[in-house]
Design a protein around this motif. Structure first.
Motif, PDB file in Angstrom:
ATOM      1  N   GLY A   1       0.835  -1.194   0.000  1.00 11.78           N
ATOM      2  CA  GLY A   1       0.000   0.000   0.000  1.00 11.78           C
ATOM      3  C   GLY A   1       0.866   1.239   0.000  1.00 11.78           C
ATOM      4  N   MET A   2       0.281   2.332  -0.443  1.00 16.21           N
ATOM      5  CA  MET A   2       1.038   3.578  -0.603  1.00 16.21           C
ATOM      6  C   MET A   2       0.047   4.710  -0.370  1.00 16.21           C
ATOM      7  SD  MET A   2       3.289   4.357  -4.025  1.00 16.21           S
ATOM      8  CE  MET A   2       1.978   4.631  -5.204  1.00 16.21           C
ATOM      9  N   GLN A   3       0.431   5.711   0.398  1.00 14.19           N
ATOM     10  CA  GLN A   3      -0.498   6.816   0.612  1.00 14.19           C
ATOM     11  C   GLN A   3       0.205   8.120   0.913  1.00 14.19           C
ATOM     12  OE1 GLN A   3      -3.861   6.183   3.187  1.00 14.19           O
ATOM     13  NE2 GLN A   3      -4.823   7.952   2.217  1.00 14.19           N
TER      14      GLN A   3
ATOM     15  N   ILE B   1       3.782   7.522   2.533  1.00  9.85           N
ATOM     16  CA  ILE B   1       4.033   6.261   3.238  1.00  9.85           C
ATOM     17  C   ILE B   1       3.889   5.087   2.280  1.00  9.85           C
ATOM     18  CG2 ILE B   1       3.274   4.813   5.167  1.00  9.85           C
ATOM     19  CD1 ILE B   1       1.983   7.297   6.414  1.00  9.85           C
TER      20      ILE B   1
ATOM     21  N   SER C   1       3.865   0.736   2.472  1.00  4.77           N
ATOM     22  CA  SER C   1       3.971  -0.512   3.227  1.00  4.77           C
ATOM     23  C   SER C   1       4.598  -1.556   2.315  1.00  4.77           C
ATOM     24  CB  SER C   1       2.588  -0.996   3.664  1.00  4.77           C
ATOM     25  OG  SER C   1       2.140  -0.232   4.736  1.00  4.77           O
TER      26      SER C   1
END
Lengths: 502, 502
Positions: B339-341, B358, B360
């Motif tokens: 995941g990426m945000q 961020i 993961s």
């Protein structure tokens, strides 16, 4: 060796002193009035609350003796109206219209700090970043510290404009001063939603809205805190890019190494757009930029550099465009990632390969740029990286015949606007603002932000100059938006001086 | 020219036919029992519901005449127990323990499709991806289509294991069949939370848990639908990377081009980690990998390729590791973005420069890899890209003295495990499973996914072989998890055969 310095000295006018003295008596009442105004939610699509905001402003105008108070509706239904009022002078030599907007940016109240809420205005004894805490609203006659801040959506952007303009007029009248030209008030309700229907109002009420100058109150003052006027704004357009992996989320153990990962694909695509010195690598990105005039270059050179102070305050070492000052950077077009998402991170993260990855891209524009052309350059760059471009989610057939697929959704947008610094009315405006402060004021060719100023030019052939008042660290467009009281007070003095200008 | 083909033929055993015939009578009752089981939320930290799950399993065991039913608690308090039961045979020559887990992955119920909810099991007339719709649960004696699917968290991962193992035993007894070795049941409650306390149970109950083989039921069968047994699992570890921009969100107009954008920084960092052919560029990333044995290579070569079928079904053209089959890819370590945000996209996006970005990261491991060493290689790569590494949010001083800062939070993890295919008990197991189907079954050196199998080896010196039963398209670990009924039925026949193996 002896240094001879030429210092230009400035003095505050008597008018400014009178306005200030009136404010010291009125500030408590103004605070109460302002807080009630801020407590009305102001998202443009929230029709009912926008009506309440408009009614509140009409009442503020009426209390101050402003005439011909009206709601100006665009032809499209269900759009918030502009709130209008005027003070006409017989045989006036000119007309100046004061603009602000009463709608605010979208809110995510979960992101606001503890105890704060976008529509429950709170008073803090300073800036949250400097560990300020919530304090009680002052009692009647209690002294008000000008470093206090009000935290609320719209506190600075841009209900502060409405409040400062109307209170400036009130202060003049209370001091027996009367402008010798026509003053009109125009408070928009759809700016943060893109001013999509502003042109309808301007066209419908064109006769009533003729003027020599629109003074636009929006945005923050210079980071040094000095007063400022701004001769233009960048244009703005957006693009949302989605890249695709598997149609369904896959277990990152069972398929990791084999199924393509759209988060990685998007990372590579975004990384291809800018070099390590902040220069956009998209072909022709800077080609259309109109060079600065000599006067504009001089004005930029005279702007004091807040850069090192700002970096310390904001917590980073290096600017994005290596070697360029903040003042120089904002006179160039941008490509900026507003947001990026693929599946989840943190506690919500799970062991999957995401199905999509999305980036929201913001393109700021300067004179010379056409927003559609700038968006097209971005699309062509993505194509040049091997992507097949779609505007809707790809079909099975598209997935089966293209290795890399990007969905690109382009927003509407608008171009930059810039008023010449050479106009006499511009010079008078500069003098008026300078008369309020012993500090050297700043003239900027353009703000970094965007306002749909081209609309005034296009539909009314109007001249616009922007006079911002908010503190630069107001968290405009984000959570914890706030206004420093001294900025509100300064704004009132500024607009009072403009209303009495030559 | 004449082609001589050597076809190995297989036949279903009489035992399998008896089990199937019993299932045709029992399936309706089993469905009811299973749906009530699935409706109990099964997130490991939800102590109260985990107790309900454990009690439900104890009751399932008791109904089937299983003995010595117990809850095995780890020494650490408040951790879900393993549910244990056994069937002992006098003078047994061996003991086989059947393992499954009853806890499930975290859920985000808002992501489940319309009408579905993680803990309100629904019956669909097929797969959601193929436009299946919700149907009523079958009435008594109504025929049950084996292509129907149950949608619920845990439906495949891994309450299906509990259900299939216990129903296999029930079917044997109902047919008058009795295993000639000791059978033990061990259903874990903390697998999706990382099995952090499993070793405590294994140590505490070591005498009771001695065995010749642990048969682990978890994960999906091969994408071709063929039955499968798996001799190992990849290890797993995680890292969460945060990169930093300004301390507060900045207006992308006023600061765009000047303030660094952490979303872009993260994109560049992630892009540096893999080449365009899916190969990880981190130094030494593949150095520790133990090469496959000859027997393992042969087994991999014999695995039918589902790759083209899978690509069509999943909607992408090219595998991530260019030229490598799925079976080959999962025998290598991975670096995968879970995941990426950064700030927001879509309707929640606003005109800001985000403060952080961020990602993961999931690292899968194969024999030879040490998880801490693999994480360390990632950290060193990030350092090599110019980042100063912190483990907490950076201080003002760190921000003022380092141009690029990455916070890296490393998870616990565990290494890969692999059992030798040459063991006699492994050969017997293969024969037992092959006896249930006329299809050639598949032997895989390792699954792509991870199970903490090293724990059994480390604390009990136990041998483990995994026998998965779920359909490969079960959306394990994601929204819309489901089990195809035929896979549940096949699982029952498989475990019945194993319980009667040589």
């Amino acid at each position: 060796m002896i240094l001879f310095l030429t210092l230009q000295t400035h003095a505050q006018s008597d008018l400014t002193k009178q306005i200030r003295s009136y404010r010291e008596k009125q500030s408590n009442a103004w605070l109460q009035e302002y807080v009630s105004f801020l407590a009305i939610p102001n998202l443009a699509p929230d029709t009912i609350n926008m009506q309440k905001n408009a009614a509140y402003i009409q009442n503020m105008m009426a209390k101050r003796g402003i005439q011909n108070i009206q709601l100006l509706y665009p032809t499209t239904p269900k759009i918030p109206p502009a709130v209008y009022g005027e003070v006409l002078v017989p045989n006036a030599k000119k007309t100046i219209i004061f603009y602000a907007h009463y709608d605010g940016q979208p809110v995510d109240s979960t992101k606001w700090s503890k105890g704060l809420h976008p529509f429950k205005p709170m008073l803090l004894n300073g800036s949250l970043e400097k560990q300020a805490t919530i304090i009680n609203w002052p009692k009647e006659k209690e002294e008000i510290n000008p470093e206090w801040r009000i935290y609320s959506r719209g506190a600075s952007d841009d209900k502060a404009g409405v409040m400062a303009i109307l209170s400036a007029y009130e202060s003049l009248i209370a001091n027996g001063k009367h402008p010798d030209f026509n003053i009109k008030f125009f408070f928009e309700g759809e700016e943060e939603a893109g001013s999509d229907h502003l042109h309808e109002i301007l066209v419908k009420y064109a006769a009533q809205l003729q003027s020599d100058l629109w003074v636009i109150c929006d945005g923050p003052v210079h980071q040094t805190g000095k007063k400022m006027l701004v001769f233009g704004a960048r244009g703005d357009a957006h693009a949302e890019i989605t890249v695709f992996g598997s149609k369904r989320p896959l277990h990152s153990g069972h398929y990791g190494n084999w199924a393509p990962n759209p988060a990685l694909e998007l990372a590579k695509l975004l990384a291809s757009m800018k070099d390590d010195h902040g220069k956009v690598l998209i072909k022709g990105f800077y080609d259309d930029v109109t060079p600065l005039t000599d006067r504009e270059k001089k004005a930029v050179a005279a702007i004091p550099s807040p850069d090192q102070q700002m970096k310390t305050e904001l917590g980073f070492m290096s600017e994005e465009m290596t070697g360029k000052s903040l003042a120089e950077s904002i006179l160039l077009p941008t490509l900026n990632i507003n947001g990026m998402q693929s599946a989840n991170v943190g506690k919500l993260s799970s062991n999957i390969i995401p199905t999509t990855a999305i980036a929201s891209i913001d393109l700021r524009l300067v004179p010379g740029n056409d927003y559609k052309k700038q968006q097209e350059k971005l699309v062509q760059h993505i194509q040049s990286q091997g992507y097949f471009i779609v505007t809707k989610d790809p079909t099975d057939q598209e997935r089966a015949s293209h290795n890399k697929i990007a969905k690109i959704v382009l927003s509407d947008g608008y171009n930059a606007q810039r008023t010449s610094m050479d106009l006499p009315i511009a010079q008078h405006l500069i003098q008026a603002i300078q008369s309020t402060t012993s500090d050297q004021i700043i003239s900027m060719p353009s703000m970094g932000g965007s306002l749909p100023l081209f609309v005034f030019e296009k539909y009314l052939k109007a001249t616009t100059i922007t006079v911002p008042i908010a503190n630069h660290d107001n968290n405009q467009h984000a959570e914890n938006e706030n206004i420093r009281l001294q900025n509100l007070w300064n704004g009132i003095e500024t607009f009072a001086a403009i209303m009495m200008m030559k």
